[in-house]
Enzyme design. Sequence first.
Site, PDB file in Angstrom:
ATOM      1  N   ARG A 129      -7.818  -6.970   7.373  1.00 55.69           N
ATOM      2  CA  ARG A 129      -7.736  -8.024   7.976  1.00 55.69           C
ATOM      3  C   ARG A 129      -7.827  -8.152   9.361  1.00 55.69           C
ATOM      4  NH1 ARG A 129      -2.089  -8.992   5.456  1.00 55.69           N
ATOM      5  NH2 ARG A 129      -0.795  -8.443   6.875  1.00 55.69           N
ATOM      6  N   ARG A 175     -14.784  -9.863  16.892  1.00 57.03           N
ATOM      7  CA  ARG A 175     -15.389 -10.969  17.106  1.00 57.03           C
ATOM      8  C   ARG A 175     -16.331 -10.699  18.489  1.00 57.03           C
ATOM      9  NH1 ARG A 175     -10.561 -14.191  17.252  1.00 57.03           N
ATOM     10  NH2 ARG A 175     -10.140 -14.772  15.058  1.00 57.03           N
ATOM     11  N   ARG A 185       6.860   1.271   2.545  1.00 59.80           N
ATOM     12  CA  ARG A 185       7.161   1.636   4.127  1.00 59.80           C
ATOM     13  C   ARG A 185       8.241   0.706   4.680  1.00 59.80           C
ATOM     14  NH1 ARG A 185       6.916   6.033   7.268  1.00 59.80           N
ATOM     15  NH2 ARG A 185       6.654   5.385   9.372  1.00 59.80           N
ATOM     16  N   ARG A 231       5.697  -2.761  17.658  1.00 54.94           N
ATOM     17  CA  ARG A 231       5.931  -4.132  18.177  1.00 54.94           C
ATOM     18  C   ARG A 231       6.889  -4.393  19.167  1.00 54.94           C
ATOM     19  NH1 ARG A 231       2.554  -7.082  13.215  1.00 54.94           N
ATOM     20  NH2 ARG A 231       4.272  -6.283  11.759  1.00 54.94           N
ATOM     21  N   GLU A 261      10.215  -3.110  16.939  1.00 56.26           N
ATOM     22  CA  GLU A 261       9.898  -3.051  15.578  1.00 56.26           C
ATOM     23  C   GLU A 261       9.771  -1.376  15.500  1.00 56.26           C
ATOM     24  OE1 GLU A 261       7.834  -6.338  14.019  1.00 56.26           O
ATOM     25  OE2 GLU A 261       6.695  -4.874  12.642  1.00 56.26           O
ATOM     26  N   TYR A 277       0.358  -6.341  -0.957  1.00 57.01           N
ATOM     27  CA  TYR A 277       0.679  -6.857   0.236  1.00 57.01           C
ATOM     28  C   TYR A 277       0.445  -8.421   0.645  1.00 57.01           C
ATOM     29  CZ  TYR A 277      -0.029  -5.240   5.659  1.00 57.01           C
ATOM     30  OH  TYR A 277       0.106  -5.032   6.819  1.00 57.01           O
ATOM     31  N   ASP A 320       0.594 -12.120   2.218  1.00 56.55           N
ATOM     32  CA  ASP A 320       1.349 -12.715   3.298  1.00 56.55           C
ATOM     33  C   ASP A 320       1.770 -13.952   2.741  1.00 56.55           C
ATOM     34  OD1 ASP A 320       0.423 -11.475   5.595  1.00 56.55           O
ATOM     35  OD2 ASP A 320      -1.648 -12.097   5.421  1.00 56.55           O
TER      36      ASP A 320
HETATM   37  P1  FAD Z   1      10.917 -11.274  -0.087  1.00 59.22           P
HETATM   38  O1  FAD Z   1      10.773 -12.156   1.101  1.00 59.22           O
HETATM   39  O2  FAD Z   1      10.943  -9.616   0.055  1.00 59.22           O
HETATM   40  O3  FAD Z   1      12.071 -11.644  -0.861  1.00 59.22           O
HETATM   41  C1  FAD Z   1      12.856 -10.920  -2.023  1.00 59.22           C
HETATM   42  C2  FAD Z   1      14.178 -11.332  -2.054  1.00 59.22           C
HETATM   43  O4  FAD Z   1      14.577 -10.443  -3.053  1.00 59.22           O
HETATM   44  C3  FAD Z   1      14.791 -10.452  -0.807  1.00 59.22           C
HETATM   45  O5  FAD Z   1      15.582 -11.424  -0.129  1.00 59.22           O
HETATM   46  C4  FAD Z   1      15.717  -9.505  -1.732  1.00 59.22           C
HETATM   47  O6  FAD Z   1      16.870  -9.063  -0.949  1.00 59.22           O
HETATM   48  C5  FAD Z   1      15.770 -10.040  -3.070  1.00 59.22           C
HETATM   49  N1  FAD Z   1      16.346  -9.015  -3.837  1.00 59.22           N
HETATM   50  C6  FAD Z   1      15.403  -7.895  -4.302  1.00 59.22           C
HETATM   51  N2  FAD Z   1      16.019  -7.235  -5.293  1.00 59.22           N
HETATM   52  C7  FAD Z   1      17.214  -7.966  -5.618  1.00 59.22           C
HETATM   53  C8  FAD Z   1      18.222  -7.814  -6.725  1.00 59.22           C
HETATM   54  N3  FAD Z   1      18.245  -6.713  -7.325  1.00 59.22           N
HETATM   55  N4  FAD Z   1      19.231  -8.598  -6.605  1.00 59.22           N
HETATM   56  C9  FAD Z   1      19.116  -9.979  -5.838  1.00 59.22           C
HETATM   57  N5  FAD Z   1      18.333 -10.041  -4.983  1.00 59.22           N
HETATM   58  C10 FAD Z   1      17.334  -9.164  -4.812  1.00 59.22           C
HETATM   59  N6  FAD Z   1       3.399 -13.115   6.193  1.00 59.22           N
HETATM   60  C11 FAD Z   1       2.598 -14.210   6.701  1.00 59.22           C
HETATM   61  O7  FAD Z   1       2.063 -14.962   6.026  1.00 59.22           O
HETATM   62  N7  FAD Z   1       2.640 -14.095   8.309  1.00 59.22           N
HETATM   63  C12 FAD Z   1       3.202 -13.222   8.856  1.00 59.22           C
HETATM   64  O8  FAD Z   1       3.197 -13.266  10.390  1.00 59.22           O
HETATM   65  C13 FAD Z   1       4.040 -12.160   8.184  1.00 59.22           C
HETATM   66  N8  FAD Z   1       4.477 -11.317   8.657  1.00 59.22           N
HETATM   67  C14 FAD Z   1       5.421 -10.329   8.114  1.00 59.22           C
HETATM   68  C15 FAD Z   1       6.010  -9.347   9.019  1.00 59.22           C
HETATM   69  C16 FAD Z   1       6.576  -8.608   8.357  1.00 59.22           C
HETATM   70  C17 FAD Z   1       7.440  -7.349   8.987  1.00 59.22           C
HETATM   71  C18 FAD Z   1       6.894  -8.387   6.799  1.00 59.22           C
HETATM   72  C19 FAD Z   1       7.698  -7.211   6.185  1.00 59.22           C
HETATM   73  C20 FAD Z   1       6.054  -9.437   6.145  1.00 59.22           C
HETATM   74  C21 FAD Z   1       5.182 -10.195   6.679  1.00 59.22           C
HETATM   75  N9  FAD Z   1       4.690 -11.087   6.107  1.00 59.22           N
HETATM   76  C22 FAD Z   1       4.045 -12.540   6.795  1.00 59.22           C
HETATM   77  C23 FAD Z   1       4.714 -11.381   4.442  1.00 59.22           C
HETATM   78  C24 FAD Z   1       5.905 -12.246   3.999  1.00 59.22           C
HETATM   79  O9  FAD Z   1       7.086 -11.841   4.528  1.00 59.22           O
HETATM   80  C25 FAD Z   1       5.754 -12.151   2.516  1.00 59.22           C
HETATM   81  O10 FAD Z   1       4.707 -12.804   2.091  1.00 59.22           O
HETATM   82  C26 FAD Z   1       6.927 -13.152   1.992  1.00 59.22           C
HETATM   83  O11 FAD Z   1       8.330 -12.888   2.380  1.00 59.22           O
HETATM   84  C27 FAD Z   1       7.030 -12.642   0.368  1.00 59.22           C
HETATM   85  O12 FAD Z   1       8.005 -13.328  -0.194  1.00 59.22           O
HETATM   86  P2  FAD Z   1       8.787 -12.818  -1.651  1.00 59.22           P
HETATM   87  O13 FAD Z   1       9.681 -13.835  -2.111  1.00 59.22           O
HETATM   88  O14 FAD Z   1       7.478 -12.056  -2.351  1.00 59.22           O
HETATM   89  O15 FAD Z   1       9.525 -11.179  -0.939  1.00 59.22           O
HETATM   90  N1  UDP Z   2      -3.596  -2.370  13.237  1.00 57.73           N
HETATM   91  C1  UDP Z   2      -3.972  -1.541  14.273  1.00 57.73           C
HETATM   92  N2  UDP Z   2      -3.641  -1.931  15.571  1.00 57.73           N
HETATM   93  C2  UDP Z   2      -3.263  -3.068  16.132  1.00 57.73           C
HETATM   94  C3  UDP Z   2      -2.883  -3.906  14.831  1.00 57.73           C
HETATM   95  C4  UDP Z   2      -3.089  -3.587  13.528  1.00 57.73           C
HETATM   96  O1  UDP Z   2      -4.137  -0.421  13.914  1.00 57.73           O
HETATM   97  O2  UDP Z   2      -2.992  -3.334  17.090  1.00 57.73           O
HETATM   98  C5  UDP Z   2      -3.653  -1.850  11.844  1.00 57.73           C
HETATM   99  C6  UDP Z   2      -2.697  -1.152  11.380  1.00 57.73           C
HETATM  100  O3  UDP Z   2      -2.958  -0.242  10.343  1.00 57.73           O
HETATM  101  C7  UDP Z   2      -1.699  -2.159  10.787  1.00 57.73           C
HETATM  102  C8  UDP Z   2      -2.734  -3.109  10.082  1.00 57.73           C
HETATM  103  O4  UDP Z   2      -3.753  -3.204  11.091  1.00 57.73           O
HETATM  104  O5  UDP Z   2      -0.894  -1.695   9.302  1.00 57.73           O
HETATM  105  C9  UDP Z   2      -2.726  -4.721   9.518  1.00 57.73           C
HETATM  106  O6  UDP Z   2      -2.075  -5.170  10.844  1.00 57.73           O
HETATM  107  P1  UDP Z   2      -1.489  -6.656  10.886  1.00 57.73           P
HETATM  108  O7  UDP Z   2      -0.567  -6.649  12.173  1.00 57.73           O
HETATM  109  O8  UDP Z   2      -2.513  -7.475  10.457  1.00 57.73           O
HETATM  110  O9  UDP Z   2      -0.356  -6.362   9.671  1.00 57.73           O
HETATM  111  P2  UDP Z   2       1.240  -6.836   9.558  1.00 57.73           P
HETATM  112  O10 UDP Z   2       1.996  -5.414   9.913  1.00 57.73           O
HETATM  113  O11 UDP Z   2       1.623  -7.922  10.609  1.00 57.73           O
HETATM  114  O12 UDP Z   2       1.513  -6.911   7.945  1.00 57.73           O
END
Ligand code: FAD
Ligand code: UDP
Length: 364
Positions: free
Chosen positions: A169, A173, A246, A277, A297, A345, A347
Site C-alpha cells: 500500500r 509517485r 503484532r 510514529r 506508538e 489486514y 482498513d
Molecule cells: P476492532 O476495532 O478490533 O473491534 C473488535 C472489538 O471486539 C474490539 O473492541 C474488542 O475489544 C472486541 N472483542 C474482542 N473479543 C471480544 C470478546 N471475547 N468479548 C467481547 N468483546 C470482544 N483503518 C483505516 O481505514 N485508516 C487508518 O488510518 C487506520 N489506522 C489504523 C491504525 C492502527 C494502529 C490500527 C491497529 C488499525 C488501523 N486501521 C485503519 C484499521 C481499523 O482500525 C480497522 O479496519 C477497524 O477498526 C476494524 O474493525 P473491527 O470491528 O473488525 O475490529
Molecule cells: N512502512 C515503512 N516506512 C514508512 C511507512 C510504512 O517501511 O515510513 C511500511 C511498514 O512495513 C508498514 C507498512 O509499510 O508496516 C504499511 O504502512 P502503513 O502506514 O500503510 O500501515 P498502518 O500501520 O497504518 O496500517
Amino acid sequence: MFDYCIVGAGLFGSVFAYEASQKGKKCLVLEKRNHIGGNCYTKELENINVHSYGAHIFRTSDEKIWNFMKQFCEFNHFINSPLANYKGTIYNLPFNMNTFSKLWGISTPQEAQNIITKQKALIQKEPENLEEQALSLVGKDVYEKFIKGYTQKQWGRACKDLPKSIIRRIPVRFTYDNNYFNDPYQGIPKGGYTKIFEKLLRQSEVRLNTDFLRHKKDFEKISRKIIFTGTIDSYFEYQFGALEYRSLEFKEELLDTPNYQGVAVVNFTDENTPYTRIIEHKHFEFGTQEKTIISKEYPKAWSQDIEPYYPINDEANQALYEKYKALAQKEHKLIFGGRLGEYKYYDMTDTIASALKLCERELV
Ligand code: FAD
Ligand code: UDP
C-alpha cells in the site's frame, strides 16, 4: 431472545448491528472494553479528539461506502501528508518527488526515475519477501532510509522474513504530491469517531466490560445467532495453536505548547528510535487549542493478555487460519467478521465492505 448477539462494538459489529436493527432485528452487542468503537475509538481531552488506538484516517475508493459513512458524520478536508524523520532529517511521504529531491538533490522526474531504475535493476527475479519487494519498487536508498528500520521495528522481524503484501500500500509517485492515499474520498469525521458509533448502536442493547468468552453458554442460550468479531483462534480456545498478531503500545503526552510537530503524523524510520510514529491529534481537525496531545506508538510483541492490533498474514499463519475457518463453517449459528474474525489486514473501508456484504447475505 435476541436475533443476534454481536461480539465486539468495533466497526464491523456496529455496522452489522445498525443494518440489522434497521431491518427490525433485536441485537445485543457485547464489548469487553469499557467503550464502544473498537480501534476507531476517539476520546475528548483538552478539547482535542484523541485517536486512542493510533491515527485513523478514513479513505475509500467506493462511493457507496463514502455515502454510507456520511449518514453518520460530516467529514472534514484532512489529507494525510505524513513526514519521515530519518535521524533528525525530515522527508515527505509517501515516496514522491519531494522525497527524491531532498534525498538526491535532484529536481526532475526523469532524474529520479534514472536513479530508481538503476537501483531497482539489482533485483531481477519476482520478489519473494518484503525486502525484495521494496528493493524492486524503490531501490536501495529509499529502502534503507525509510523502509528497513521502520518495518523491522513495526513487525519485530527482518524484512526478508516478512510477506511482501505488507507494503503493497505504499505509493511511489514521480509528481510533487504528498497525499499518502490514492483514494478519491478522504477525511476525518468532524468531532471524532465515537459519535458515529453512538449512532450505529442507538437501537441495540450494548453491554460494556463484558467478555463473551467468559459467559459463552449463557449468551448462546439467549441469541439465535452469534456474530463474533474477536480473534477467531480465541473463540476455538486455540485448539490448533495460536495465530500470531503484532501489538502496539500508545503513550500519550499532554504538552504545554500549541504546536509540537506541525503535522498529524511523523514516522521515525531509523531502527534505533524505539517508537515508529508520533501522532499530534489536534492536526486531524486543524485545532488551535493552547495545548497539544501527542501519542508515541511503540511496536510490541503480542501475547494473549494484550491487544492484537495487526494480523501477521504470512504463509504459516494463513494456513492455520484456514483450519479455524473450516471449523467455523461447520457452526451454523456462528459468523466471524472483521479484522480479527477474518484475520485480515483490513482498513476501515474494507471492514465496512465486509460487514455490508454479510448484511446482504444475512438480512433478507
Ligand atoms: P476492532 O476495532 O478490533 O473491534 C473488535 C472489538 O471486539 C474490539 O473492541 C474488542 O475489544 C472486541 N472483542 C474482542 N473479543 C471480544 C470478546 N471475547 N468479548 C467481547 N468483546 C470482544 N483503518 C483505516 O481505514 N485508516 C487508518 O488510518 C487506520 N489506522 C489504523 C491504525 C492502527 C494502529 C490500527 C491497529 C488499525 C488501523 N486501521 C485503519 C484499521 C481499523 O482500525 C480497522 O479496519 C477497524 O477498526 C476494524 O474493525 P473491527 O470491528 O473488525 O475490529
Ligand atoms: N512502512 C515503512 N516506512 C514508512 C511507512 C510504512 O517501511 O515510513 C511500511 C511498514 O512495513 C508498514 C507498512 O509499510 O508496516 C504499511 O504502512 P502503513 O502506514 O500503510 O500501515 P498502518 O500501520 O497504518 O496500517
